[in-house]
Design a protein around this motif. Structure first.
Motif, PDB file in Angstrom:
ATOM      1  N   ALA A  43       0.818  -1.212   0.000  1.00 56.48           N
ATOM      2  CA  ALA A  43       0.000   0.000   0.000  1.00 56.48           C
ATOM      3  C   ALA A  43       0.856   1.269   0.000  1.00 56.48           C
ATOM      4  CB  ALA A  43      -0.935  -0.010   1.205  1.00 56.48           C
ATOM      5  N   ASP A  44       1.863   1.337   0.872  1.00 55.49           N
ATOM      6  CA  ASP A  44       2.707   2.535   0.929  1.00 55.49           C
ATOM      7  C   ASP A  44       3.472   2.717  -0.370  1.00 55.49           C
ATOM      8  OD1 ASP A  44       1.826   3.028   3.471  1.00 55.49           O
ATOM      9  OD2 ASP A  44       3.580   2.157   4.460  1.00 55.49           O
ATOM     10  N   TRP A  45       4.014   1.608  -0.902  1.00 61.41           N
ATOM     11  CA  TRP A  45       4.752   1.682  -2.165  1.00 61.41           C
ATOM     12  C   TRP A  45       3.849   2.175  -3.283  1.00 61.41           C
ATOM     13  CZ3 TRP A  45       3.562  -1.229  -6.558  1.00 61.41           C
ATOM     14  CH2 TRP A  45       4.471  -1.123  -7.609  1.00 61.41           C
ATOM     15  N   ARG A  46       2.647   1.627  -3.343  1.00 61.22           N
ATOM     16  CA  ARG A  46       1.720   1.989  -4.405  1.00 61.22           C
ATOM     17  C   ARG A  46       1.363   3.480  -4.326  1.00 61.22           C
ATOM     18  NH1 ARG A  46      -3.690   2.326  -5.588  1.00 61.22           N
ATOM     19  NH2 ARG A  46      -4.278   1.510  -7.644  1.00 61.22           N
ATOM     20  N   GLY A  47       1.076   3.957  -3.123  1.00 54.02           N
ATOM     21  CA  GLY A  47       0.750   5.365  -2.975  1.00 54.02           C
ATOM     22  C   GLY A  47       1.901   6.267  -3.389  1.00 54.02           C
ATOM     23  N   HIS A  48       3.121   5.880  -3.022  1.00 52.53           N
ATOM     24  CA  HIS A  48       4.304   6.664  -3.392  1.00 52.53           C
ATOM     25  C   HIS A  48       4.454   6.741  -4.908  1.00 52.53           C
ATOM     26  CE1 HIS A  48       8.452   8.119  -3.363  1.00 52.53           C
ATOM     27  NE2 HIS A  48       8.744   7.127  -4.190  1.00 52.53           N
ATOM     28  N   VAL A  49       4.286   5.601  -5.587  1.00 51.74           N
ATOM     29  CA  VAL A  49       4.465   5.576  -7.040  1.00 51.74           C
ATOM     30  C   VAL A  49       3.383   6.393  -7.729  1.00 51.74           C
ATOM     31  CG1 VAL A  49       4.473   4.091  -9.081  1.00 51.74           C
ATOM     32  CG2 VAL A  49       5.638   3.351  -6.995  1.00 51.74           C
ATOM     33  N   LEU A  50       2.140   6.260  -7.299  1.00 50.71           N
ATOM     34  CA  LEU A  50       1.052   7.002  -7.938  1.00 50.71           C
ATOM     35  C   LEU A  50       1.229   8.506  -7.751  1.00 50.71           C
ATOM     36  CD1 LEU A  50      -2.039   4.765  -7.054  1.00 50.71           C
ATOM     37  CD2 LEU A  50      -0.838   4.942  -9.241  1.00 50.71           C
ATOM     38  N   ARG A  51       1.798   8.909  -6.618  1.00 49.13           N
ATOM     39  CA  ARG A  51       1.998  10.343  -6.379  1.00 49.13           C
ATOM     40  C   ARG A  51       3.150  10.921  -7.192  1.00 49.13           C
ATOM     41  NH1 ARG A  51       1.162   8.715  -1.057  1.00 49.13           N
ATOM     42  NH2 ARG A  51       3.410   8.736  -0.661  1.00 49.13           N
ATOM     43  N   HIS A  52       4.213  10.139  -7.369  1.00 50.48           N
ATOM     44  CA  HIS A  52       5.444  10.712  -7.910  1.00 50.48           C
ATOM     45  C   HIS A  52       5.796  10.254  -9.329  1.00 50.48           C
ATOM     46  CE1 HIS A  52       6.497  12.484  -4.036  1.00 50.48           C
ATOM     47  NE2 HIS A  52       6.125  11.348  -3.470  1.00 50.48           N
ATOM     48  N   ALA A  53       5.065   9.308  -9.888  1.00 49.58           N
ATOM     49  CA  ALA A  53       5.422   8.811 -11.226  1.00 49.58           C
ATOM     50  C   ALA A  53       4.292   9.009 -12.233  1.00 49.58           C
ATOM     51  CB  ALA A  53       5.803   7.337 -11.146  1.00 49.58           C
ATOM     52  N   ASP A 135      12.540   7.043 -15.478  1.00 49.06           N
ATOM     53  CA  ASP A 135      11.922   7.796 -14.385  1.00 49.06           C
ATOM     54  C   ASP A 135      11.057   6.876 -13.522  1.00 49.06           C
ATOM     55  OD1 ASP A 135      11.148  10.441 -13.098  1.00 49.06           O
ATOM     56  OD2 ASP A 135       9.178   9.700 -13.715  1.00 49.06           O
ATOM     57  N   PHE A 136      10.296   5.992 -14.170  1.00 47.75           N
ATOM     58  CA  PHE A 136       9.453   5.076 -13.404  1.00 47.75           C
ATOM     59  C   PHE A 136      10.302   4.163 -12.531  1.00 47.75           C
ATOM     60  CE2 PHE A 136       7.449   0.897 -12.931  1.00 47.75           C
ATOM     61  CZ  PHE A 136       6.313   1.264 -12.215  1.00 47.75           C
ATOM     62  N   ARG A 137      11.401   3.651 -13.077  1.00 46.01           N
ATOM     63  CA  ARG A 137      12.260   2.777 -12.272  1.00 46.01           C
ATOM     64  C   ARG A 137      12.833   3.539 -11.078  1.00 46.01           C
ATOM     65  NH1 ARG A 137      17.791   1.730 -11.854  1.00 46.01           N
ATOM     66  NH2 ARG A 137      18.271  -0.388 -11.137  1.00 46.01           N
ATOM     67  N   ARG A 138      13.223   4.794 -11.294  1.00 47.79           N
ATOM     68  CA  ARG A 138      13.781   5.579 -10.193  1.00 47.79           C
ATOM     69  C   ARG A 138      12.767   5.713  -9.062  1.00 47.79           C
ATOM     70  NH1 ARG A 138      12.907  10.544  -8.736  1.00 47.79           N
ATOM     71  NH2 ARG A 138      11.745  10.996 -10.651  1.00 47.79           N
ATOM     72  N   VAL A 139      11.512   6.000  -9.412  1.00 44.52           N
ATOM     73  CA  VAL A 139      10.482   6.200  -8.393  1.00 44.52           C
ATOM     74  C   VAL A 139      10.038   4.879  -7.784  1.00 44.52           C
ATOM     75  CG1 VAL A 139       8.132   7.018  -7.985  1.00 44.52           C
ATOM     76  CG2 VAL A 139       9.667   8.339  -9.462  1.00 44.52           C
ATOM     77  N   ALA A 140       9.755   3.892  -8.629  1.00 42.06           N
ATOM     78  CA  ALA A 140       9.133   2.653  -8.150  1.00 42.06           C
ATOM     79  C   ALA A 140      10.129   1.665  -7.575  1.00 42.06           C
ATOM     80  CB  ALA A 140       8.363   1.996  -9.297  1.00 42.06           C
ATOM     81  N   LEU A 141      11.348   1.648  -8.116  1.00 43.57           N
ATOM     82  CA  LEU A 141      12.295   0.616  -7.712  1.00 43.57           C
ATOM     83  C   LEU A 141      13.603   1.158  -7.154  1.00 43.57           C
ATOM     84  CD1 LEU A 141      11.936  -1.849 -10.731  1.00 43.57           C
ATOM     85  CD2 LEU A 141      10.752  -1.919  -8.541  1.00 43.57           C
TER      86      LEU A 141
END
Length: 351
Positions: A43-53, A135-141
């Protein structure tokens, strides 16, 4: 069902990847973002990715639907060499392949203007796609990559060790109900019915943190045969009572402190990390690691000025509560006493 057909040559050429593939993990993490069953652990990871990517997601989600086909060019074989090598391979995809794979994607969902431009494969569009993936990899992974690696390392090390000591057939029997070895065919639960003939090329098995339930294979049988599967350490549905029972069992076997040290090894760690995780002094962690190593519960390798520790198949079986999964380790039996810090009695010749 997916049926992977092996020959004798394929058995010799089949191997477990050295670790997770960053492009496969990127694509599969896009699946997790769209999954209807929202895992609390993510949940925390998902929220972070949706906000920043969000800008990257607008370009990537049209290429990776929540289910069904996604283009093979997004997960090139060069990804096993690292993200940048994989991205170079992706951006170098021939336009004929891009067009064919994007046309297939368009059969399942109406293509948007961006998807049609990717099918054309112009240099500016591919650079834009590469920037979105980076950019997605930087934010998500980016900050999570160590966790992704450690979440797959124990699985990878276990299966590779089984293959080393007992052969490829024994390793193919370790996957459980969703992936079944029925010589000479590996049967996999799969959303489509298809056959993959390896024809002497062997199979690359890639443990994945974000893969769930069923394995994933490339759609084009002409590409290097690859099967991405859920790593055992990423299963998040263990009951807490089962975890407590396993902990109590280990404590009775090893003693509370040594059991805590063993459970703290994870996929791979240094002695300093082990001490911090287990809450013991550095010298105590070193002593416990020596006993666990002598008992064939961990392996230790020196890298420059540090020593890294990893779990053995016996330790994984103890931690997972699957004693039937234990395979013979070098040195055979006779080490039960060493679990408690006492030297084992002398035994005969090693097998």
């Amino acid at each position: 069902m997916l049926r992977v057909h092996f020959t004798a040559g394929d058995m010799a050429r089949t191997r477990v990847a050295d670790g997770p593939d960053p492009l496969w993990e990127s694509v599969l993490s896009l699946h997790r973002l769209q999954a209807p069953d929202r895992e609390p652990a993510l949940a925390d990871w998902r929220g972070h990715v949706l906000r920043h990517a969000a800008p990257s997601l607008r370009l990537l989600l049209p290429l990776v639907p929540s289910r069904g086909y996604f283009p093979d060019f997004l997960t090139p074989p060069q990804g096993s060499e690292g993200f940048e090598a994989g991205l170079d391979g992706l951006l170098g995809t021939p336009r004929r392949q891009l067009r064919g794979q994007m046309e297939r994607l368009g059969l399942e969902r109406p293509p948007c203007p961006w998807a049609r431009s990717v099918a054309e494969g112009s240099a500016p569009v591919m650079r834009r796609l590469g920037a979105a993936l980076r950019d997605f990899r930087r934010v998500a992974l980016g900050a999570s990559w160590h966790g992704v690696r450690s979440g797959t390392e124990a699985d990878r090390a276990w299966r590779a060790r089984v293959q080393w000591y007992s052969g490829t057939a024994a390793m193919l029997q370790t996957f459980g109900p969703g992936i079944r070895w029925q010589p000479p065919v590996l049967e996999c639960d799969y959303p489509a019915d298809k056959d993959l003939h390896l024809d002497g090329r062997g199979l690359l098995l890639v443990p994945s943190y974000f893969c769930r339930r069923t394995p994933v294979a490339l759609a084009d049988p002409a590409l290097p045969p690859t099967l991405v599967y859920p790593a055992r350490n990423t299963v998040r549905h263990r009951r807490r009572t089962a975890d407590r029972a396993a902990g109590e069992h280990l404590a009775r076997l090893l003693g509370h402190t040594r059991a805590a040290v063993l459970q703290s090894v994870g996929g791979n760690c240094t002695t300093t990390e082990l001490a911090r995780r287990a809450g013991v002094s550095l010298s105590s962690a070193s002593e416990h690691a020596a006993v666990l190593r002598d008992s064939h519960l961990i392996t230790s390798t020196r890298e420059c000025n540090t020593v890294r520790h990893a779990l053995t198949p016996i330790a994984l079986a103890l931690l997972d509560g699957h004693p039937a999964a234990v395979i013979p380790s070098p040195g055979g039996a006779g080490n039960h006493a060493a679990l408690h810090g006492r030297p084992a009695p002398a035994t005969g010749d090693r097998p």
